[in-house]
Design a protein around this motif. Structure first.
Motif, PDB file in Angstrom:
ATOM      1  N   THR A  29       0.895  -1.255  -0.074  1.00 54.27           N
ATOM      2  CA  THR A  29      -0.013   0.051  -0.016  1.00 54.27           C
ATOM      3  C   THR A  29       0.820   1.206  -0.015  1.00 54.27           C
ATOM      4  OG1 THR A  29      -1.625  -1.109   1.255  1.00 54.27           O
ATOM      5  CG2 THR A  29      -1.783   1.275   1.121  1.00 54.27           C
ATOM      6  N   PRO A  30       0.501   2.028  -0.953  1.00 55.85           N
ATOM      7  CA  PRO A  30       1.523   3.530  -0.916  1.00 55.85           C
ATOM      8  C   PRO A  30       1.240   4.112   0.595  1.00 55.85           C
ATOM      9  CG  PRO A  30       0.175   3.237  -3.078  1.00 55.85           C
ATOM     10  CD  PRO A  30      -0.243   2.207  -1.962  1.00 55.85           C
ATOM     11  N   ALA A  31       2.164   4.747   0.731  1.00 52.16           N
ATOM     12  CA  ALA A  31       2.572   5.694   2.004  1.00 52.16           C
ATOM     13  C   ALA A  31       1.309   6.938   1.866  1.00 52.16           C
ATOM     14  CB  ALA A  31       3.710   6.194   2.085  1.00 52.16           C
ATOM     15  N   GLY A  32       0.655   7.086   2.894  1.00 55.68           N
ATOM     16  CA  GLY A  32      -0.489   8.008   3.056  1.00 55.68           C
ATOM     17  C   GLY A  32      -1.823   7.472   2.830  1.00 55.68           C
ATOM     18  N   THR A  33      -1.884   6.133   2.355  1.00 58.79           N
ATOM     19  CA  THR A  33      -3.044   5.665   1.970  1.00 58.79           C
ATOM     20  C   THR A  33      -3.836   5.430   3.286  1.00 58.79           C
ATOM     21  OG1 THR A  33      -2.195   4.745  -0.046  1.00 58.79           O
ATOM     22  CG2 THR A  33      -4.396   3.885   0.874  1.00 58.79           C
ATOM     23  N   THR A  34      -5.140   5.741   3.351  1.00 58.81           N
ATOM     24  CA  THR A  34      -5.857   5.496   4.609  1.00 58.81           C
ATOM     25  C   THR A  34      -6.811   4.299   4.379  1.00 58.81           C
ATOM     26  OG1 THR A  34      -7.679   6.725   4.074  1.00 58.81           O
ATOM     27  CG2 THR A  34      -5.713   7.729   5.334  1.00 58.81           C
ATOM     28  N   LEU A  35      -7.514   3.682   5.240  1.00 58.32           N
ATOM     29  CA  LEU A  35      -8.521   2.443   4.994  1.00 58.32           C
ATOM     30  C   LEU A  35      -9.554   3.002   4.308  1.00 58.32           C
ATOM     31  CD1 LEU A  35      -8.712   1.417   9.198  1.00 58.32           C
ATOM     32  CD2 LEU A  35      -7.649   0.303   7.350  1.00 58.32           C
ATOM     33  N   GLU A  36      -9.995   4.260   4.621  1.00 57.79           N
ATOM     34  CA  GLU A  36     -10.909   4.825   3.520  1.00 57.79           C
ATOM     35  C   GLU A  36     -10.502   5.587   2.582  1.00 57.79           C
ATOM     36  OE1 GLU A  36     -15.790   6.331   4.123  1.00 57.79           O
ATOM     37  OE2 GLU A  36     -14.407   6.016   5.916  1.00 57.79           O
ATOM     38  N   TRP A  37      -9.602   5.180   1.740  1.00 65.95           N
ATOM     39  CA  TRP A  37      -8.764   5.985   0.682  1.00 65.95           C
ATOM     40  C   TRP A  37      -9.846   6.233  -0.324  1.00 65.95           C
ATOM     41  CZ3 TRP A  37      -9.524   3.633  -3.911  1.00 65.95           C
ATOM     42  CH2 TRP A  37      -9.543   2.261  -3.940  1.00 65.95           C
ATOM     43  N   TRP A  38     -10.874   5.660  -0.569  1.00 65.27           N
ATOM     44  CA  TRP A  38     -11.788   5.814  -1.750  1.00 65.27           C
ATOM     45  C   TRP A  38     -12.583   7.112  -1.428  1.00 65.27           C
ATOM     46  CZ3 TRP A  38     -16.858   5.887   0.118  1.00 65.27           C
ATOM     47  CH2 TRP A  38     -16.947   5.375   1.276  1.00 65.27           C
ATOM     48  N   ALA A  39     -12.853   7.638  -0.265  1.00 64.68           N
ATOM     49  CA  ALA A  39     -13.672   8.900  -0.071  1.00 64.68           C
ATOM     50  C   ALA A  39     -12.792  10.137  -0.578  1.00 64.68           C
ATOM     51  CB  ALA A  39     -13.995   8.817   1.486  1.00 64.68           C
ATOM     52  N   GLN A  40     -11.417  10.310  -0.278  1.00 67.09           N
ATOM     53  CA  GLN A  40     -11.034  11.241  -0.834  1.00 67.09           C
ATOM     54  C   GLN A  40     -10.617  11.008  -2.271  1.00 67.09           C
ATOM     55  OE1 GLN A  40      -9.703  13.806   1.435  1.00 67.09           O
ATOM     56  NE2 GLN A  40      -9.553  15.005  -0.398  1.00 67.09           N
TER      57      GLN A  40
ATOM     58  N   PHE B 286      -7.513   1.029  -7.120  1.00 61.68           N
ATOM     59  CA  PHE B 286      -6.801   2.113  -6.788  1.00 61.68           C
ATOM     60  C   PHE B 286      -6.166   3.044  -7.801  1.00 61.68           C
ATOM     61  CE2 PHE B 286      -3.061   4.184  -4.828  1.00 61.68           C
ATOM     62  CZ  PHE B 286      -3.519   4.781  -3.733  1.00 61.68           C
ATOM     63  N   SER B 287      -5.643   2.108  -8.912  1.00 67.39           N
ATOM     64  CA  SER B 287      -4.721   2.902  -9.981  1.00 67.39           C
ATOM     65  C   SER B 287      -5.874   3.688 -10.835  1.00 67.39           C
ATOM     66  CB  SER B 287      -4.172   1.816 -10.844  1.00 67.39           C
ATOM     67  OG  SER B 287      -5.214   0.915 -11.379  1.00 67.39           O
ATOM     68  N   GLY B 288      -6.919   3.304 -10.748  1.00 69.69           N
ATOM     69  CA  GLY B 288      -7.832   4.415 -11.653  1.00 69.69           C
ATOM     70  C   GLY B 288      -8.464   3.404 -12.945  1.00 69.69           C
ATOM     71  N   ARG B 289      -7.994   2.145 -12.963  1.00 70.67           N
ATOM     72  CA  ARG B 289      -8.334   1.021 -13.980  1.00 70.67           C
ATOM     73  C   ARG B 289      -9.504   0.723 -13.436  1.00 70.67           C
ATOM     74  NH1 ARG B 289      -2.610   0.834 -14.074  1.00 70.67           N
ATOM     75  NH2 ARG B 289      -2.797  -1.436 -12.707  1.00 70.67           N
ATOM     76  N   ARG B 290     -10.059  -0.060 -14.510  1.00 71.97           N
ATOM     77  CA  ARG B 290     -11.134  -0.970 -14.243  1.00 71.97           C
ATOM     78  C   ARG B 290     -10.598  -2.164 -13.453  1.00 71.97           C
ATOM     79  NH1 ARG B 290     -12.663  -5.623 -16.548  1.00 71.97           N
ATOM     80  NH2 ARG B 290     -11.263  -5.123 -18.392  1.00 71.97           N
ATOM     81  N   ALA B 291     -11.258  -2.982 -12.364  1.00 72.81           N
ATOM     82  CA  ALA B 291     -10.670  -3.968 -11.872  1.00 72.81           C
ATOM     83  C   ALA B 291     -10.833  -5.086 -12.766  1.00 72.81           C
ATOM     84  CB  ALA B 291     -11.870  -4.127 -10.542  1.00 72.81           C
ATOM     85  N   PRO B 292      -9.947  -6.079 -12.632  1.00 72.53           N
ATOM     86  CA  PRO B 292      -9.929  -7.055 -13.552  1.00 72.53           C
ATOM     87  C   PRO B 292     -11.243  -7.777 -13.497  1.00 72.53           C
ATOM     88  CG  PRO B 292      -7.506  -6.906 -12.615  1.00 72.53           C
ATOM     89  CD  PRO B 292      -8.811  -5.862 -11.664  1.00 72.53           C
TER      90      PRO B 292
ATOM     91  N   PHE C 289      -8.855  -2.638  -4.350  1.00 77.41           N
ATOM     92  CA  PHE C 289      -7.651  -1.800  -4.184  1.00 77.41           C
ATOM     93  C   PHE C 289      -6.995  -2.282  -5.437  1.00 77.41           C
ATOM     94  CE2 PHE C 289      -3.361  -0.784  -2.964  1.00 77.41           C
ATOM     95  CZ  PHE C 289      -3.639   0.539  -2.554  1.00 77.41           C
ATOM     96  N   ASP C 290      -6.337  -3.467  -5.387  1.00 81.91           N
ATOM     97  CA  ASP C 290      -5.395  -3.953  -6.462  1.00 81.91           C
ATOM     98  C   ASP C 290      -5.438  -5.799  -5.774  1.00 81.91           C
ATOM     99  OD1 ASP C 290      -3.043  -5.062  -7.771  1.00 81.91           O
ATOM    100  OD2 ASP C 290      -2.485  -3.140  -8.008  1.00 81.91           O
ATOM    101  N   GLN C 291      -5.684  -6.423  -7.023  1.00 83.12           N
ATOM    102  CA  GLN C 291      -5.780  -7.870  -6.631  1.00 83.12           C
ATOM    103  C   GLN C 291      -4.380  -8.454  -6.306  1.00 83.12           C
ATOM    104  OE1 GLN C 291      -8.728  -9.040  -9.935  1.00 83.12           O
ATOM    105  NE2 GLN C 291      -9.539 -10.132  -8.107  1.00 83.12           N
TER     106      GLN C 291
END
Length: 560
Positions: free
Chosen positions: A129-140, A323-329, A345-347
């Motif tokens: 997980t990249p630094a600064g990522t929170t549990l609820e990263w999707w809100a921001q 998380f990357s902004g791509r469609r989830a596989p 997030f990322d599989q």
């Protein structure tokens, strides 16, 4: 047909003094200037380029008014109005001084509203997980705090048709406005219980209580939940949609579907049409596999071939982004997709899904079956194990449903199709692109959607005309015109563009005499004639005031 849940997948100024008399001449009232309504009570004076503030400052000081900050680099000085003079009148007088380019009322900024729910600030520690990522990263990342600055959604209602909800969960219980049990499965408890675990997680991503210092906050901040527990049969789902509509839902979330091998049952289509005819926004999760057939209800909301037409569809079919902004596989794609929200997030690395609420009881999702081991998704957060990481289109859909409900509540003048279009138009996507097969119109952007909805003005302005002379002894009469364009709380009015003045002479036909932007106009009158006047205002959005039932003022031409 059996319905599937979209399941978890592990200036030179004048030297004249500014006096109270000048202020009074400009229309001032003898009231003390006090900061209120988000203002400081001071004025921002911007001077013409190359001018100095010295003369203006000296003039202001001579009046007894205070001057504050002076920033020559940007030609700025601040002024507090003289005692006994109003800010608006002082501003008018200042604008008349040579070298003054602009005068504005000074505002005071407010801190951005950030709920105290710990998942918004607690770091996510999963490997990768990249630094600064929170549990609820999707809100921001979906700009939800900006939406919450506009509206907190306390009057918005999201209906969640799913497997029920853990009504005892502290993040969910207070948000439940009503619950309906349409689950005929043997042994299933009431709607406020969730044996599966899916409904609790989905509901939390929509409307988990905000600013309660516990767990997470849903995309809809303070929105209310109408929980409809369903066994996912055609009759149960159709009934649930109708009951959600009749129960006052602004939006309905459906994180389930079929494989699309058969057409949607007639009751499902009719229930969807019933919701659409009643202005309810329908949101469904797309398939949880990379297929172009999303199954119903998604393919009813966004039929094949319609996704790329922003005006088409009965609702929203939501695929999952990561998380990357791509469609989830694992997520659906193609022309049956409306847009996306974060569902993973990322599989390969990072947390195993989207953090949300989970029932306190053992759940079906955790049990091993012929289809594989249990999800292993339960998580303990601040000593409470009623949370879990799940991933899927099921997690993306309720975020969109909640934002749709907030927008509908924010601007009730918007129709459901207009809310849907705003969500698509404001979605985040690569510059220069429109609809794509992977993400539809892009990833949910709550802040932009809220700002767009806030600026839609559908309310007509108001106006009136008055005169102090009912009997005119000259050849003309002065008419005083007032107009305003007020918006509902939270919205922005476009402003009055013009006012049309109408006249009836001697009981004849009404005709438009002139169109003006002025507050005072002079019109001719004839001796012995009687006139009736009224106005109709038009705002910048094109809204036109309705014709009045009676005239505003009556004038008679007297002896010259």
């Amino acid at each position: 047909m059996t319905r599937r849940l979209a399941p978890p997948l592990a200036a030179a100024a004048a030297a004249a003094a500014l006096t109270p008399a000048m202020v009074a001449a400009a229309g001032g009232r003898a009231t003390a200037a006090r900061p209120e309504g988000g203002t400081t009570g001071r004025l921002l004076v911007t001077l013409d380029a190359g001018a100095t503030t010295r003369a203006v400052r000296a003039a202001v000081i001579r009046t007894g008014a205070d001057t504050g900050a002076v920033v020559p680099q940007i030609d700025l000085m601040t002024v507090r109005p003289p005692a006994g003079a109003g800010a608006e009148a002082t501003a008018t007088a200042l604008r008349a001084l040579p070298g003054v380019a602009k005068v504005e009322v000074e505002r005071r900024f407010t801190l951005r509203d950030v709920p105290n729910d710990p998942a918004l600030s607690t770091p996510e520690t999963a490997p990768g997980t990249p630094a600064g990522t929170t549990l609820e990263w999707w809100a921001q990342r979906q700009n939800l705090p900006a939406l919450w600055d506009i509206t907190r959604g306390s009057k918005a209602t999201v209906a969640v048709i799913d497997t029920g909800i853990d009504g005892g969960h502290p993040d969910l219980g207070p948000q439940i406005s009503a619950s309906i049990d349409n689950d005929a499965t043997r042994g299933a408890g009431p709607a406020t219980t969730d044996e599966v675990g899916h409904g609790t997680n989905v509901a939390s991503l929509a409307c988990a209580a905000g600013d309660n210092g516990i767990g997470l906050v849903g995309a809809g901040r303070d929105c209310r939940l109408l929980i409809v527990k369903s066994d996912l049969s055609d009759s149960s789902v159709a009934t649930s949609i109708v009951q959600a509509v009749d129960g006052g839902a602004d939006a309905i979330n459906m994180s389930f579907g079929t494989d699309g091998s058969q057409p949607a049952a007639t009751p499902i289509v009719r229930a969807i049409d019933y919701a659409v005819s009643n202005g309810v926004i329908l949101v469904a999760a797309a398939a949880d596999e990379p297929t172009q057939e999303q199954g119903d209800p998604s393919n009813v909301l966004q039929p094949t071939g319609t996704g790329s037409d922003i005006t088409q569809g009965k609702g929203l079919s939501i695929t999952a982004a990561e998380f990357s902004g791509r469609r989830a596989p694992f997520a659906g794609l193609g022309s049956q997709i409306s847009m996306a929200a974060y569902g993973s997030f990322d599989q390969r690395v990072g947390p195993p899904g989207i953090f949300g609420a989970f029932p306190g009881n053992a759940t079906d999702l955790e049990q091993a079956s012929l289809f594989g081991p249990g999800c292993g998704c339960r998580a303990t957060f601040n000593g409470d194990n009623r949370y879990a990481y799940l991933q899927g289109t099921s997690m993306a859909a309720p975020m969109v449903a909640a934002v749709a409900a907030l927008i509908k509540d924010l601007n009730p003048d918007l129709s459901a199709p207009e809310v849907i279009r705003i969500l698509k138009q404001t979605a985040t996507r690569p510059a220069g692109t429109g609809f794509t097969a992977d993400l539809g119109w892009g990833i949910l952007n709550g802040g932009l959607a809220g700002a767009a909805a806030r600026g839609v003005d559908r309310r007509a302005p108001t106006s009136s005309v008055r005169t102090t002379a009912r009997v005119v002894r000259g050849r003309s009469v002065q008419l005083n015109i007032r107009s305003s364009d007020k918006a509902p709380p939270g919205l922005k009015a476009s402003g009055v563009r013009k006012v049309e003045l109408y006249r009836v002479a001697n009981g004849g036909k009404a005709r438009r005499l002139l169109t003006t932007t002025k507050s005072k106009v002079r019109v001719p009158v004839r001796r012995g004639s009687r006139y009736r006047f009224w106005t109709r205002a038009v705002d910048e959005a094109g809204n036109r005031e309705a014709a009045p039932t009676k005239s505003d003022t009556t004038v008679r031409g007297g002896i010259r």
